[in-house]
Write a protein that holds these residues in place. Structure first.
Motif, PDB file in Angstrom:
ATOM      1  N   HIS A  28       0.849  -1.193   0.000  1.00 31.29           N
ATOM      2  CA  HIS A  28       0.000   0.000   0.000  1.00 31.29           C
ATOM      3  C   HIS A  28       0.883   1.241   0.000  1.00 31.29           C
ATOM      4  O   HIS A  28       2.069   1.168   0.323  1.00 31.29           O
ATOM      5  CB  HIS A  28      -0.821   0.081   1.292  1.00 31.29           C
ATOM      6  CG  HIS A  28      -1.758  -1.048   1.531  1.00 31.29           C
ATOM      7  ND1 HIS A  28      -3.084  -0.971   1.222  1.00 31.29           N
ATOM      8  CD2 HIS A  28      -1.572  -2.276   2.068  1.00 31.29           C
ATOM      9  CE1 HIS A  28      -3.689  -2.103   1.562  1.00 31.29           C
ATOM     10  NE2 HIS A  28      -2.780  -2.920   2.077  1.00 31.29           N
ATOM     11  N   SER A  29       0.258   2.394  -0.299  1.00 32.14           N
ATOM     12  CA  SER A  29       0.904   3.640   0.111  1.00 32.14           C
ATOM     13  C   SER A  29      -0.157   4.487   0.788  1.00 32.14           C
ATOM     14  O   SER A  29      -1.354   4.304   0.564  1.00 32.14           O
ATOM     15  CB  SER A  29       1.574   4.356  -1.064  1.00 32.14           C
ATOM     16  OG  SER A  29       0.616   4.817  -1.959  1.00 32.14           O
ATOM     17  N   HIS A  77      -6.210  -3.658   6.648  1.00 31.06           N
ATOM     18  CA  HIS A  77      -5.475  -2.796   5.719  1.00 31.06           C
ATOM     19  C   HIS A  77      -6.099  -2.678   4.339  1.00 31.06           C
ATOM     20  O   HIS A  77      -5.773  -1.760   3.593  1.00 31.06           O
ATOM     21  CB  HIS A  77      -4.015  -3.258   5.600  1.00 31.06           C
ATOM     22  CG  HIS A  77      -3.838  -4.691   5.173  1.00 31.06           C
ATOM     23  ND1 HIS A  77      -3.752  -5.053   3.859  1.00 31.06           N
ATOM     24  CD2 HIS A  77      -3.749  -5.838   5.893  1.00 31.06           C
ATOM     25  CE1 HIS A  77      -3.606  -6.377   3.778  1.00 31.06           C
ATOM     26  NE2 HIS A  77      -3.600  -6.881   4.993  1.00 31.06           N
ATOM     27  N   HIS A 148      -2.559  -2.991  -3.328  1.00 30.31           N
ATOM     28  CA  HIS A 148      -3.958  -2.768  -2.949  1.00 30.31           C
ATOM     29  C   HIS A 148      -4.821  -2.720  -4.224  1.00 30.31           C
ATOM     30  O   HIS A 148      -5.888  -3.331  -4.287  1.00 30.31           O
ATOM     31  CB  HIS A 148      -4.058  -1.450  -2.164  1.00 30.31           C
ATOM     32  CG  HIS A 148      -5.395  -1.231  -1.521  1.00 30.31           C
ATOM     33  ND1 HIS A 148      -5.563  -0.364  -0.472  1.00 30.31           N
ATOM     34  CD2 HIS A 148      -6.627  -1.751  -1.781  1.00 30.31           C
ATOM     35  CE1 HIS A 148      -6.847  -0.362  -0.113  1.00 30.31           C
ATOM     36  NE2 HIS A 148      -7.509  -1.191  -0.896  1.00 30.31           N
ATOM     37  N   HIS A 160      -9.096   1.068  -4.245  1.00 31.54           N
ATOM     38  CA  HIS A 160      -8.002   2.037  -4.133  1.00 31.54           C
ATOM     39  C   HIS A 160      -6.999   1.814  -5.262  1.00 31.54           C
ATOM     40  O   HIS A 160      -6.935   0.742  -5.834  1.00 31.54           O
ATOM     41  CB  HIS A 160      -7.268   1.886  -2.796  1.00 31.54           C
ATOM     42  CG  HIS A 160      -8.011   2.449  -1.626  1.00 31.54           C
ATOM     43  ND1 HIS A 160      -7.392   3.026  -0.551  1.00 31.54           N
ATOM     44  CD2 HIS A 160      -9.339   2.526  -1.371  1.00 31.54           C
ATOM     45  CE1 HIS A 160      -8.288   3.434   0.321  1.00 31.54           C
ATOM     46  NE2 HIS A 160      -9.483   3.136  -0.145  1.00 31.54           N
ATOM     47  N   ASP A 162      -3.587   2.461  -4.843  1.00 33.05           N
ATOM     48  CA  ASP A 162      -2.212   2.484  -4.324  1.00 33.05           C
ATOM     49  C   ASP A 162      -1.515   1.142  -4.469  1.00 33.05           C
ATOM     50  O   ASP A 162      -2.165   0.114  -4.469  1.00 33.05           O
ATOM     51  CB  ASP A 162      -2.211   2.943  -2.850  1.00 33.05           C
ATOM     52  CG  ASP A 162      -3.094   2.062  -1.955  1.00 33.05           C
ATOM     53  OD1 ASP A 162      -4.286   1.943  -2.231  1.00 33.05           O
ATOM     54  OD2 ASP A 162      -2.554   1.477  -1.003  1.00 33.05           O
TER      55      ASP A 162
HETATM   56 ZN   LIG Z   1      -4.053   0.744   0.403  1.00 30.71          ZN
END
Ligand SMILES: [Zn+2]
Length: 277
Positions: A28-29, A77, A148, A160, A162
Motif C-alpha cells: 500500500h501507500s 489494511h 492494494h 483504491h 495504491d
Molecule cells: Zn491501500
C-alpha cells in the motif's frame, strides 16, 4: 534493511487479537503527503482509531521499516477478504505532493519526491524478500505479492489505486510486475536467506539485559559464524527484541537498536524496569 518494532498495542485491531495463516503480502501507500512513519504510528496507536491497522510502515525519510503488528496478526489494511490472508505494508509518501483527487496529485519538487519514493520502494523490496523467505513464499507465484489496486481487481480489497498511482504520477517507471521481480532478485542475492537458515527465531516482548563481561562482540546474526558489526566494551544494558538459537545450546538476542545480535550467555535479564524508551 532496518526493522524497528513499534507494535500498535492500543489499536483496536491489535486488541482484536485474530491470527492469520499468511498466504501473501499486500503493498500500500498511505495516500497523503506524509513521509514520517512515526506520525502515523502516533495517530493510529490509539483506542479511538478504529479505521485501520497495518503490519508495517516504511518511512520516507530514511527507509526504516516500522513493524506495527505481529506478522501473523490479522490486519485491517485492505477493506476486504485480503485481510484474512495478507500482510499489509504501507509506504509513506513525499511531503511535496498535494492531492487533487483520489489518485491524482501535483508535485512541487519532483527530484525530492522521487528520492523518497525510491527509498520506500527499495526498503519494500528488502522487506518483502525477508517475509517471502520467512514464510516460504515464491514472490513470482500468482497472488503472493499484490498491490492494494491489484487486490481490488481480484475482489479481495476496497477500491483504491495504491501504490501504483504514486509511481505513475511521479513517472518512476515502477510497476508491480517489476516489484515482484526485484523481490525475487533480492532473495536470490541472499536478502532474507540468513533468516531462513536460523531456526528458532522468535520475536519477544522487549526486555533488558545487563552484560556481564567486559568485552562483547555484536554480530550480524545469531551466532559466532556471523561477522562482527561492533564490540561493546564496558558493562551496560541492552534491550532485546528477538531471540534465536546459535550453535550448540547458545541463545542469542537481537538488539532493539538493530546494530546486531549478542550472545545471551554473557548477559543477565533485568526485570521490572521501564521499557518505554
Ligand atoms: Zn491501500
Amino acid at each position: 534493511m532496518k526493522i524497528v518494532s513499534e507494535i500498535m498495542k492500543e489499536n483496536p485491531c491489535y486488541k482484536a487479537g485474530k491470527k492469520i495463516k499468511v498466504k501473501g503480502l499486500m503493498l500500500h501507500s498511505v495516500g497523503c503527503p506524509q513521509p514520517d512513519a512515526a506520525t502515523f504510528i502516533k495517530s493510529w496507536n490509539r483506542a479511538e482509531y478504529k479505521r485501520a491497522c497495518v503490519h508495517a510502515f516504511i518511512d520516507g525519510n530514511n527507509g526504516t521499516v516500522y513493524q506495527t503488528l505481529p506478522w501473523n496478526h490479522r490486519g485491517w489494511h485492505c477493506g476486504g477478504a485480503g485481510n484474512n490472508e495478507y500482510i499489509g505494508v504501507e509506504l509513506c509518501e513525499p511531503d511535496c505532493i498535494v492531492y487533487t483527487g483520489g489518485s491524482t496529485f501535483s508535485c512541487s519538487d519532483l527530484g525530492k519526491a522521487r528520492k523518497v519514493v525510491q527509498r520506500t520502494y527499495e526498503s519494500a523490496v528488502e522487506l518483502f524478500a525477508y517475509l517471502c523467505a520467512q514464510y516460504g513464499m515464491d514472490p513470482m507465484k500468482d497472488g503472493v505479492i499484490l498491490s492494494h489496486r491489484e487486490g481490488h481487481a481480484r475482489g479481495i480489497a476496497s477500491d483504491h489505486g495504491d501504490p501504483e498511482h504514486l509511481w505513475r504520477g511521479l513517472q518512476m517507471g515502477y510497476t508491480m510486475t517489476g516489484f515482484r521481480k526485484d523481490v525475487k532478485k533480492a532473495m536470490e542475492q541472499g536478502n532474507g536467506k540468513d533468516d531462513l537458515k536460523d531456526s528458532g527465531r522468535t520475536e519477544t516482548q522487549p526486555y533488558l539485559v545487563r552484560v556481564s563481561i567486559p568485552n562483547l562482540n555484536i554480530r550480524k546474526g545469531p551466532g559466532t559464524h556471523y561477522g562482527k558489526t561492533g564490540r561493546y566494551t564496558g558493562v551496560g544494558v541492552f534491550t532485546i527484541v528477538e531471540e534465536a538459537d546459535g550453535q550448540g545450546a547458545a541463545r542469542w538476542g537481537r538488539l532493539k537498536s538493530r546494530s546486531g545480535w549478542i550472545s545471551l550467555d554473557y548477559t543477565r535479564k533485568i526485570s521490572g524496569e521501564n521499557l518505554q524508551d
